[in-house]
Motif scaffolding. Sequence first.
Motif, short mmCIF file in Angstrom:
data_model
loop_
_atom_site.label_atom_id
_atom_site.label_comp_id
_atom_site.label_asym_id
_atom_site.label_seq_id
_atom_site.Cartn_x
_atom_site.Cartn_y
_atom_site.Cartn_z
N ALA A 540 44.43 50.49 45.76
CA ALA A 540 44.04 49.57 44.71
C ALA A 540 44.64 49.95 43.36
N VAL A 541 44.76 48.93 42.48
CA VAL A 541 45.27 49.13 41.14
C VAL A 541 44.34 50.06 40.38
N ALA A 542 44.89 51.11 39.76
CA ALA A 542 44.08 52.03 38.97
C ALA A 542 43.72 51.38 37.64
N LEU A 543 42.50 51.59 37.17
CA LEU A 543 42.03 50.95 35.95
C LEU A 543 41.58 52.01 34.95
N ASP A 544 41.84 51.75 33.64
CA ASP A 544 41.32 52.65 32.61
C ASP A 544 39.88 52.25 32.29
N GLY A 545 39.28 52.91 31.33
CA GLY A 545 37.88 52.68 31.03
C GLY A 545 37.53 51.24 30.69
N PRO A 546 38.18 50.63 29.69
CA PRO A 546 37.85 49.24 29.35
C PRO A 546 38.10 48.27 30.51
N ALA A 562 29.02 34.02 44.72
CA ALA A 562 28.96 34.00 46.19
C ALA A 562 27.57 33.63 46.66
N LYS A 563 26.55 34.18 46.01
CA LYS A 563 25.17 33.85 46.39
C LYS A 563 24.88 32.37 46.15
N GLU A 564 25.36 31.86 45.03
CA GLU A 564 25.12 30.45 44.68
C GLU A 564 25.80 29.50 45.67
N THR A 565 27.00 29.86 46.12
CA THR A 565 27.75 28.99 47.02
C THR A 565 27.52 29.30 48.49
N GLY A 566 26.79 30.39 48.78
CA GLY A 566 26.45 30.71 50.16
C GLY A 566 27.59 31.23 50.99
N VAL A 567 28.49 32.00 50.36
CA VAL A 567 29.63 32.56 51.09
C VAL A 567 29.70 34.06 50.83
N PRO A 568 30.38 34.84 51.69
CA PRO A 568 30.57 36.26 51.40
C PRO A 568 31.36 36.44 50.11
N PRO A 569 31.13 37.53 49.37
CA PRO A 569 31.84 37.74 48.10
C PRO A 569 33.36 37.71 48.24
N TYR A 570 33.91 38.24 49.33
CA TYR A 570 35.36 38.28 49.46
C TYR A 570 35.97 36.88 49.62
N VAL A 571 35.17 35.89 49.98
CA VAL A 571 35.67 34.52 50.05
C VAL A 571 35.96 34.00 48.65
N VAL A 572 35.18 34.46 47.66
CA VAL A 572 35.45 34.08 46.27
C VAL A 572 36.74 34.75 45.84
N PHE A 573 36.76 36.07 45.80
CA PHE A 573 37.98 36.85 45.53
C PHE A 573 37.81 38.24 46.13
N HIS A 574 38.89 38.82 46.63
CA HIS A 574 38.90 40.21 47.07
C HIS A 574 38.85 41.13 45.85
N ASP A 575 38.39 42.35 46.06
CA ASP A 575 38.41 43.35 44.99
C ASP A 575 39.80 43.51 44.40
N SER A 576 40.83 43.47 45.25
CA SER A 576 42.19 43.69 44.76
C SER A 576 42.59 42.64 43.73
N VAL A 577 42.13 41.39 43.92
CA VAL A 577 42.43 40.33 42.96
C VAL A 577 41.67 40.57 41.66
N LEU A 578 40.39 40.95 41.78
CA LEU A 578 39.61 41.22 40.58
C LEU A 578 40.20 42.39 39.78
N ARG A 579 40.72 43.38 40.48
CA ARG A 579 41.34 44.51 39.79
C ARG A 579 42.58 44.07 39.02
N GLN A 580 43.38 43.20 39.64
CA GLN A 580 44.56 42.69 38.93
C GLN A 580 44.16 41.90 37.69
#
Length: 616
Positions: A540-546, A562-580
Amino acid sequence: MSTLTLARAADGTSGTPLDVLRTVFGYDAFRGQQAEVIDTVVAGGDALVLMPTGGGKSLCYQVPALVRPGTGVVVSPLIALMQDQVDALAALGVRAAFLNSSQQMDQRREVEAAYLAGELDLLYLAPERLNVPETVRLLQRGRISLFAIDEAHCVSSWGHDFRPDYLALAMLHDLWPDVPRIALTATATAATAAEIVSRLRLDEAAQFVASFDRPNIEYRIVPKDNPRAQLLTLLRTEHPGDAGIVYCLSRRSVEQTAELLQKEGIPALPYHAGLDAGLRQQNQSRFLREPGLVMVATIAFGMGIDKPDVRFVAHLDLPKSVEGYYQETGRAGRDGAPATAWLAYGLADVVSQRKFIDSSDGDAAHRRRLSAHLDAMLALCETVECRRVQLLAYFGQQAEPCGNCDTCTRPPQTWDGTVPAQKLLSAVWRLADRRQRYGAGHVVDILLGQQTERVVQLGHTDLTVFGIGTELDAGEWRSVVRQLLAQQLLGVADGYGTLMLTPGSTAVLKGERPVMLRREAPKAARSSASRRRSSSSAAAVALDGPAEAVFERLRAWRAATAKETGVPPYVVFHDSVLRQIASSAPTSLDALGAVSGVGANKLGKWGDAILEVVAG
């Protein structure tokens, strides 16, 4: 039904494969052999695709289904996961649906009407449904762009998950000779691949074999010594709070292990075929949607699980084949970040597997096939070479030592075990000479000169081999037994695990065959931090503090969405996308849309909300 982001032309097509990849899926380029596979299918050709878990197999049929006119029909055994697969496509703006036994009549009729009206891009079916004449007649009334046969190894009796309903899929070629077929699996040896080709009549299909290497997975096999306690140590020291899968051979072991983990404060759920279907579905759904859960399961669980952040797969019992082991461990680390494949393996595993094969109801050929599977698995367990090299060689792929498995980081020693082997085989032979057979524990007691009540009562203190093995301790002798069983220099006589000589034993007893054995390397302490530092280039992409703070805010937003739409969190976005996103801190929709994995539909649906989260 969702509206597809790409408009279709008058002939039913919707741009080039790269257009679809960028607009729908949010990626700039294909990986590996994806482009070649897709071009083959788009042009109307058949394909057999052997690609590891997490290698992007689904795009190989999803993209052509969106490019070619008509509906792509996906044959999949994963009824319990079809809703999640359809939800993931809907989040991308793809018009997808399924037909299976879980639906009510009105739901099936709605899907059938959408298919006939040309309003579906992808339709998921179980292989059993294609054996229903009404389903075939329905498909013949619509326009099909392609057939995708997922988990194609299920057609092979040589493979590890044979399903007889797959055998009928050869009829697709007869009924729709002009519709391209693509068969896909995450694991197949040459024998399995050949059977897939034969069974599905894919003789003219282009074959694509990707690398089976998963460099981010660390393979470790440890000697069994109270395996549940060993598992607890692994989870507490290396994977606290991580999602993972623990595989057990029996339903009882699943329930006992899950109960133990729960008592020890680790959130764990059981999964096996004996549970109520509703509870199984509930547990699977929780595992996919909630962070940090451990699923304790038989091999009935896992096929098609698309959860990207599984950080470990642990086996408390020896898998029956390398293919099964590879498929199961491949469910770890789909996101490319470091993951652990851990297996506890002992003498009892070898004995029980040999007994199972000997008592199998199949014919001699079937038992030989099971034995070949076990031999390959034992070779992987007992190797002194790089485990990854051994694993990839099984699938016909050459590799260099990886530096990220236990035999690379803590190389075991080999030693000349010929004399101990002769002593042990001699003890088994002398008991057989008295028309007696005993298990490993009794034979080891004799070699160590242990005057146990049983040894004394049976008069075994007068055997010439009594007490001749004191140079090794009981644990070392059990390792010798295990390795001789693995090398088929020792056998199991019956359902009670009693030991017997084999045709190979004679050469050892006569001194005509040396026996090299493995000595385990000293245990080394490991920490979670050191494990995570052994990351691959795909980590995964390394992140600084901020940026890390932004990432955590994005994760919280994703969980709520994800809870609101009734899907697993990764269906919204994977961690890798959120890190980018956290790393690049976009301030406009255009900048956010340039992040890999952010397609047009998700950008339109959630773009403004994401920018607000990033802005804080």
